[in-house]
Design a protein around this motif. Structure first.
Motif, PDB file in Angstrom:
ATOM      1  N   THR A 139     -48.873  21.105  88.676  1.00  5.79           N
ATOM      2  CA  THR A 139     -48.258  22.344  88.214  1.00  5.79           C
ATOM      3  C   THR A 139     -48.821  23.485  89.050  1.00  5.79           C
ATOM      4  OG1 THR A 139     -49.966  22.532  86.518  1.00  5.79           O
ATOM      5  CG2 THR A 139     -47.857  21.655  85.821  1.00  5.79           C
ATOM      6  N   GLU A 140     -47.937  24.330  89.538  1.00  6.57           N
ATOM      7  CA  GLU A 140     -48.351  25.471  90.369  1.00  6.57           C
ATOM      8  C   GLU A 140     -47.675  26.716  89.809  1.00  6.57           C
ATOM      9  OE1 GLU A 140     -48.613  22.767  94.442  1.00  6.57           O
ATOM     10  OE2 GLU A 140     -47.361  24.546  94.421  1.00  6.57           O
ATOM     11  N   ILE A 141     -48.471  27.559  89.179  1.00  6.58           N
ATOM     12  CA  ILE A 141     -47.895  28.693  88.454  1.00  6.58           C
ATOM     13  C   ILE A 141     -48.287  29.995  89.137  1.00  6.58           C
ATOM     14  CG2 ILE A 141     -47.607  29.738  86.180  1.00  6.58           C
ATOM     15  CD1 ILE A 141     -46.954  26.726  86.319  1.00  6.58           C
TER      16      ILE A 141
ATOM     17  N   SER B 207     -45.591  35.281  83.420  1.00  6.44           N
ATOM     18  CA  SER B 207     -44.743  35.143  82.239  1.00  6.44           C
ATOM     19  C   SER B 207     -44.303  33.698  82.021  1.00  6.44           C
ATOM     20  CB  SER B 207     -43.517  36.047  82.362  1.00  6.44           C
ATOM     21  OG  SER B 207     -42.715  35.605  83.434  1.00  6.44           O
ATOM     22  N   ALA B 208     -44.745  32.803  82.876  1.00  7.32           N
ATOM     23  CA  ALA B 208     -44.287  31.413  82.782  1.00  7.32           C
ATOM     24  C   ALA B 208     -44.905  30.709  81.582  1.00  7.32           C
ATOM     25  CB  ALA B 208     -44.667  30.671  84.049  1.00  7.32           C
ATOM     26  N   ILE B 209     -44.130  29.832  80.987  1.00  3.39           N
ATOM     27  CA  ILE B 209     -44.681  28.955  79.961  1.00  3.39           C
ATOM     28  C   ILE B 209     -44.425  27.523  80.418  1.00  3.39           C
ATOM     29  CG2 ILE B 209     -44.605  28.225  77.562  1.00  3.39           C
ATOM     30  CD1 ILE B 209     -43.693  31.010  76.837  1.00  3.39           C
ATOM     31  N   VAL B 210     -45.491  26.816  80.685  1.00  6.47           N
ATOM     32  CA  VAL B 210     -45.368  25.467  81.220  1.00  6.47           C
ATOM     33  C   VAL B 210     -46.209  24.530  80.369  1.00  6.47           C
ATOM     34  CG1 VAL B 210     -45.889  23.998  83.194  1.00  6.47           C
ATOM     35  CG2 VAL B 210     -44.948  26.266  83.564  1.00  6.47           C
ATOM     36  N   GLU B 211     -45.603  23.443  79.946  1.00  5.04           N
ATOM     37  CA  GLU B 211     -46.332  22.490  79.115  1.00  5.04           C
ATOM     38  C   GLU B 211     -46.181  21.096  79.691  1.00  5.04           C
ATOM     39  OE1 GLU B 211     -45.241  24.753  74.936  1.00  5.04           O
ATOM     40  OE2 GLU B 211     -43.933  23.241  75.789  1.00  5.04           O
ATOM     41  N   HIS B 212     -47.261  20.382  79.684  1.00  9.08           N
ATOM     42  CA  HIS B 212     -47.199  18.991  80.124  1.00  9.08           C
ATOM     43  C   HIS B 212     -47.933  18.138  79.116  1.00  9.08           C
ATOM     44  CE1 HIS B 212     -47.450  15.546  82.902  1.00  9.08           C
ATOM     45  NE2 HIS B 212     -48.555  15.323  82.243  1.00  9.08           N
TER      46      HIS B 212
END
Lengths: 428, 490
Positions: B417-419, B423-428
Motif C-alpha cells: 500500500t502506498e498512500i 484523505s485516503a481510507i485504505v484497509e487491508h
C-alpha cells in the motif's frame, strides 16, 4: 573492483579506504584478515539500491556523496538523556564512556552484503551484555548512543550483543540520539540470543539529528518458551532504515513487536520487521502505529514466515496509519509467507484519518479543534507508548510526541506513574 | 448467424471432450526463433499497416534490452525464447481431430466430469433462443477463425472481431487505443507480446450502447511449441456497457509453454466493463512436469468520469501463473473491482493479485482475493493499492484469504500500500487457515463424503467471488474447483 565502485566515484571509495586503513591500524592483528575481507565485501557490493526488492522504497546508493571519516571522540554532558534508575552505558561518537568492553567476534548482519561488509569492517563493540542462568535484573539496562559534533568525521559503527542464559530476564533500553544538524552516517547491529525460558524486553528510541542516515539490524534468536518483546519508537533522522529479524527457534517461543513511527520533518523512515517461525507452537504478535506528518515518508514492512513443520503457529499483525498532512507518504506491506497448514495467521493494515465525529464530540465539549486533534492523535500513539513500563522514558516519549503535534496538551493531567504497570509491563 | 456454422459447430464439438489432445491440423508455423525478420514476416503475413510494424519493431528493440523479472514468488527454469515458434496459423478448419483414442484417459475423465462448461453449441445453432445468448470468438492457436453473432452485434453498433481484422477494418480505432493502457515497454512479457502478438479479440462499444449479449472468447494453445501471444483490446465509449468472458483450456504436452497475453481495457465517461476469466490451462502432471507458463499483463484504464472496470478471475490451471489484472482509476468517481479465486495443486505455482492506482478524486476500489493451496502448490497474493497525491477521498478495501489443504503447500501474501493523500481510507485484511476438523466432521456426520465436504467448504470460502461471475461461468467454476481438488484430502 566492480562497476558499482566506478559508478560511485573513485574518490569516494578512496575515502572509505583511507578511513578503513586508519581504523585497521588501531585493531589487534588477529582481526585484520576478517576486517579486510569484510571491507572487500563492501567494495564489491556497494550500497543497496531500489532494484533490490527488500530495498524497493529505500535507496542508499546515493549515499556516498562526500568524503567520509570515522567520527572523533567528543565530550558532552550526558545528564539530559540519562534515566536515573537504570544501569547506564554511554557511547559518544562510538567511543565508550567508561571502561571499554571486548566483543565476542564480529557482528554478522545480512540485510545487504555491501552494507553488512561496511558494518563488519568498521564496527566497534557496543553494549555487551551476558546474563547467567536464572539471572533476573530488576534495573533496566540503558544503552545510550549519542552522536555529536566532533572536530572531524561523521561515521560511527557500533555492534551490540545480548546473551541471556536459561531463565534470565532483563529490560534493555537502546536509545540513539543526535545533538545537532550535521550530516552523519551511522550503522548499528544488535544480536541477541535467548536461551530456553529467557525473557528480553527491548525498548528502542531513535531520535537522531535531522541530517542523519542510520541503518540498524537487529537479530534475535528465541529459544524454547523464551519471550522477546520489542517496543520501537522512531522519531528522528533523515534517512532511517531498521531491519528487525526475530527467529522463533523452538516450541513455545513467543515474540511481541510494537512500533510507533512518525517524523515531523522531511524524513524517510523504513522499518522492516521479519518474524521467522522455525519451530511449531510459536506465537507472534505485531502491533504498529504510524503517524504521517508533513513531507515525511514512512515505510513499514511486516513479514511473517511460517516454515514447513512450524505447525500450530499463531500469528497476528495489526498495522494502523494516520495520515496527518498533505505531502506525507505511508507505504505499508504486511507480508505472510506460509509453508505449513495447521496455522492461524491474520494480518490487517489500515490507513486513514482521525474520526471526524470524535473531533466533533470533543469540540462540543469546548475543546478547541487543534487540541482535539492533538489529543486524538496522542491517544492513537499511546497504544504503543503505554506498553513501555519505564515511567520516566514513557513521559519523555509523550512529551516528544506532543511537541511534534504542535498543540498544547496538558500532559501533567496524564498520569505517567501508572500504578498498574510492573517492571516488565506485563500488566499493560 | 455466423458465416459457416458447421465449422464452428465442429470446433465447439471438440470442446465437449475437452482439450487433452493436440489437434492435428496442417498449420503454417514459422521456425522457432525471434528476430526482426520474424516480426516482419508476422506483420507481412497479417498484411499489417506500416505503423503497426513499427510498433512491433520498437517493442522488440526495447525487449532486447530488458531482463526477465525474477521478483515473483515462483520458480521455474530459464526460458529459451529462441526455441519458441512465434507464429502458427491453422490452414483448414474442417480438419478436426481424428480420434479420441489419442487422448490421455485421465484428462478425458477429468474433462468429462467437468461437462461442457457453456451450452454454446445449442446457442450457436440457435436451439435455445430464449436463453441468454453468448457470442463466441474462438482463438484457435494464434488466428481467430470464427466469429458469431456478428450481425446482431453489428445492429447494436458493437464491434467484436479478431484484432487482426480490426487492424484491417478499423485501423484508426486500433491505432488510437492500442498500447495506451499497457505501453509497449511496460514490462518484459508485455513488451515481448507487443513485438510478436498474433491475434486476440477486439471489442468496441459505442456511446450509450449496452452490449446486447455477453461476449466470450475461448483460447486454445494447440500447436506444439508455439507460445501464444494474444492481444485483447476492449473499448467502451461514454455510457456504454459490456461483459466479456474469457475461458481457456490447453492440450497436454511435456514441454513448458509460454503464454504471454496482454489485455487492455478502456472505459470512457460512465462506461462499465466487466471482464471475467476462467483459466484452466494445462497445469502439468502430478509430478510437476509440463504445464503452461501464464505470464499475463491485464490492465484497465478508467479514463472517464464515473467509469467502472471489474475483473473477476478463477485461476485453476497453469504450472506457473504471473498475473495482476489492474485498474488505473484516472477519472473522478471511477470504480475498480477485483475478485479472484486462485487454486494451486500438485506443483502449481501462482503469483497473482491486482493493482489499484487511484489518481482521480473520490475513486473507489474493492479487492477480494481467495487463495486455495493444496498438495505442493505455492500461492502468492501480490497486490498494490496506490493513492496519488491528487486522489482526494480515495477509498479501498482489500480482503485477502488463504485456505491451506495439506502440510506441503504454501500461501503467501504481499500487499503493497502506498498512500500519498491524507484523505485516503485504505484497509487491508488477510487471514490464513485450513479447513477445520470441526467443519469436516460436521459434514461427515451428516452423511456427506469427505471430498464432497471439502468441495462444499471450499465453495463457501469462494462464494464472494463466484457471485460476481456470470451464471454459466459460476457453475463451471464450481465444477472446476471440485475436479481440481480431487485427491487433495485423505
Amino acid at each position: 573492483m566492480t562497476q558499482k565502485i566506478m559508478h560511485a566515484g573513485d574518490g569516494i571509495h578512496a575515502s572509505y579506504g583511507e578511513a578503513f586503513a586508519a581504523f585497521a591500524g588501531s585493531l589487534p592483528a588477529a582481526e585484520h584478515a576478517a576486517r579486510a575481507a569484510a571491507f572487500d565485501e563492501f567494495i564489491q557490493h556497494g550500497f543497496p539500491d531500489d532494484a533490490i526488492e527488500r530495498w524497493h522504497y529505500t535507496n542508499l546508493s546515493t549515499l556516498p556523496k562526500q568524503a567520509v571519516r570515522l567520527a572523533a571522540a567528543a565530550a558532552l554532558d550526558t545528564a539530559p538523556w540519562q534515566l536515573g534508575d537504570c544501569d547506564e552505558f554511554i557511547w559518544i561518537n562510538g567511543e565508550p564512556q567508561g571502561a571499554a568492553t571486548d566483543a565476542a567476534g564480529l557482528p554478522a548482519p545480512d540485510a545487504h552484503a555491501g552494507l553488512a561488509g561496511l558494518h563488519r569492517a568498521f564496527a566497534r563493540p557496543g553494549l555487551q551484555l551476558a546474563l547467567g542462568a536464572g539471572e533476573q535484573r530488576e534495573r533496566p539496562v540503558h544503552a545510550l548512543t549519542i552522536s555529536t559534533a566532533a572536530e572531524a568525521g561523521e561515521m560511527t559503527h557500533l555492534a551490540h550483543r545480548i546473551s541471556l542464559a536459561r531463565g534470565a530476564k532483563v529490560t534493555v533500553i537502546l536509545q540513539n540520539v543526535g545533538t545537532d544538524g550535521a550530516a552523519r552516517f551511522i550503522t548499528q547491529s544488535l544480536a541477541a540470543d535467548l536461551a530456553d525460558g529467557a525473557q528480553l524486553t527491548l525498548i528502542r528510541l531513535q531520535d537522531e539529528s535531522r541530517a542523519t542516515t542510520q541503518w540498524l539490524q537487529t537479530d534475535v534468536n528465541v529459544g524454547r518458551d523464551a519471550r522477546f518483546e520489542l517496543i520501537n519508537v522512531d522519531f528522528g533522522g533523515k534517512l532511517i532504515r531498521n531491519d528487525w529479524r526475530v527467529k522463533l527457534l523452538a516450541p513455545g517461543a513467543q515474540t511481541e513487536l510494537a512500533g510507533l513511527f512518525g517524523s515531523d520533518a522531511r524524513a524517510h523512515l523504513d522499518n522492516q520487521y521479519e518474524i521467522d517461525h522455525v519451530a511449531a507452537h510459536g506465537t507472534s504478535r505485531q502491533f504498529f502505529r504510524g503517524l504521517g506528518f508533513g513531507n515525511s515518508k514512512t515505510v513499514l514492512n511486516g513479514r511473517v514466515v511460517v516454515q514447513r513443520g512450524a505447525q500450530k503457529t499463531d500469528s497476528e499483525q495489526s498495522i494502523a496509519n494516520l495520515m496527518l498532512a498533505k505531502g506525507a507518504e505511508i507505504d505499508a506491506k504486511p507480508e505472510l509467507e506460509i509453508y505449513a497448514d495447521d496455522v492461524k495467521c491474520a494480518h490487517g493494515a489500515t490507513c486513514g484519518q482521525l474520526d471526524d465525529t470524535a473531533v466533533f464530540y470533543l469540540r462540543t465539549r469546548g475543546v478547541p479543534e487543534a487540541t482535539a486533534r492533538a489529543l486524538l492523535t496522542y491517544s492513537f500513539a499511546n497504544d504503543v507508548i503505554a506498553r513501555i513500563a519505564h515511567a520516566g522514558l514513557r513521559e519523555r516519549i509523550a512529551r516528544r510526541i506532543t511537541a511534534a503535534l504542535g498543540a498544547e496538551l496538558d500532559l501533567d493531567a496524564l498520569s505517567f506513574e501508572d500504578e498498574t504497570v510492573d517492571a516488565t509491563g506485563d500488566a499493560l | 448467424m455466423a458465416a459457416n456454422p458447421s465449422e464452428i459447430e465442429a470446433l465447439v464439438q471438440n470442446r465437449k471432450y475437452e482439450a487433452g489432445f493436440i489437434t492435428d491440423i496442417e498449420s503454417e508455423s514459422v521456425p522457432p526463433g525471434l528476430s526482426e525478420d520474424v516480426i516482419r514476416l508476422i506483420s507481412a503475413k497479417k498484411q499489417e499497416p506500416e505503423w503497426l510494424l513499427e510498433f512491433r519493431l520498437k517493442a522488440y528493440r526495447r525487449w532486447l534490452t530488458m531482463d526477465e523479472p525474477r521478483w515473483a514468488h515462483v520458480q521455474y527454469p530459464k526460458l529459451d525464447y529462441q526455441a519458441i515458434s512465434y507464429y502458427s496459423v491453422p490452414k483448414s478448419m474442417a480438419n478436426a481431430p481424428k480420434s479420441l483414442d489419442e487422448v490421455d484417459p485421465k484428462l478425458l475423465e477429468t474433462y468429462n466430469k467437468l461437462g461442457i462448461p457453456l451450452k454454446e453449441q445449442e446457442m450457436l445453432a440457435g436451439v435455445v433462443p430464449d436463453k441468454p445468448q453468448v457470442a463466441v470468438d474462438v482463438v484457435f492457436d494464434s488466428v481467430s477463425v470464427g466469429t458469431t453473432f456478428k450481425k446482431k452485434l453489428a445492429e447494436a453498433g458493437v464491434i467484436f472481431c479478431s484484432i487482426s481484422e480490426a487492424v484491417r477494418e478499423y485501423p484508426e480505432l486500433v491505432r488510437k487505443y492500442l498500447g495506451t493502457v499497457v505501453p509497449f515497454a511496460d514490462n518484459f512479457y508485455a513488451t515481448l507480446n507487443s513485438a510478436v502478438f498474433t491475434d486476440g479479440s477486439f471489442v468496441f462499444v459505442p456511446k450509450g450502447t449496452r452490449c446486447p449479449m455477453e461476449l466470450s472468447t475461448y483460447f486454445r494453445i494447440n500447436e506444439r511449441n508455439t507460445g501464444q501471444f494474444e492481444r485483447t483490446l476492449i473499448i467502451c465509449e461514454d455510457d456504454a456497457y459490456v461483459s466479456y468472458l474469457e475461458g481457456c483450456t490447453a492440450p497436454q504436452r511435456d514441454e513448458n509453454q509460454l503464454h504471454a497475453a496482454v489485455v487492455e481495457l478502456v472505459a470512457l465517461d460512465r462506461a462499465e466493463i466487466k471482464y471475467s476469466t476462467v483459466q484452466n490451462w494445462y497445469p502439468g502432471d502430478e509430478q510437476g512436469r509440463g504445464g503452461i507458463y501464464n505470464f499475463v499483463t491485464k490492465r484497465g484504464d478508467c479514463r472517464g468520469r464515473a467509469s467502472k472496470i471489474s475483473w473477476t478471475q478463477v485461476e485453476t490451471g497453469s504450472a506457473v501463473t504471473w498475473k495482476y489484472p489492474s485498474c488505473i482509476l484516472r477519472g473522478d468517481d471511477s470504480v475498480g473491482e477485483f475478485y479472484s479465486v486462485a487454486l494451486t495443486h500438485h506443483h502449481q505455482q501462482a503469483d497473482t493479485g491486482t493493482k489499484m492506482i487511484h489518481l482521480g478524486r473520490n475513486t473507489k476500489s474493492t479487492i477480494v482475493s481467495k487463495g486455495i493451496s493444496a498438495g505442493k502448490g505455492q500461492q502468492a497474493y501480490r497486490g498494490l493499492v496506490r493513492v496519488g497525491e491528487k486522489a482526494e477521498g480515495a477509498r479501498n478495501h482489500t480482503q485477502c484469504d488463504s485456505l491451506l489443504i495439506g502440510s506441503q503447500c504454501g500461501a503467501h501474501t504481499f500487499p503493497y500500500t502506498e498512500i500519498r493523500n491524507p484523505s485516503a481510507i485504505v484497509e487491508h485484511e488477510a487471514t490464513t487457515s485450513k479447513i477445520s476438523e470441526d467443519q469436516l466432521f460436521y459434514c461427515r456426520s451428516r452423511g456427506i463424503g469427505e471430498e464432497d465436504a471439502v468441495s462444499m467448504i471450499v465453495n463457501g470460502f469462494c462464494k464472494d467471488v463466484f457471485k460476481e461471475l456470470p451464471m454459466e461461468f459460476a457453475v463451471e467454476a464450481q465444477k472446476l474447483l471440485q475436479v481440481s481438488l480431487e485427491g487433495a484430502v485423505g
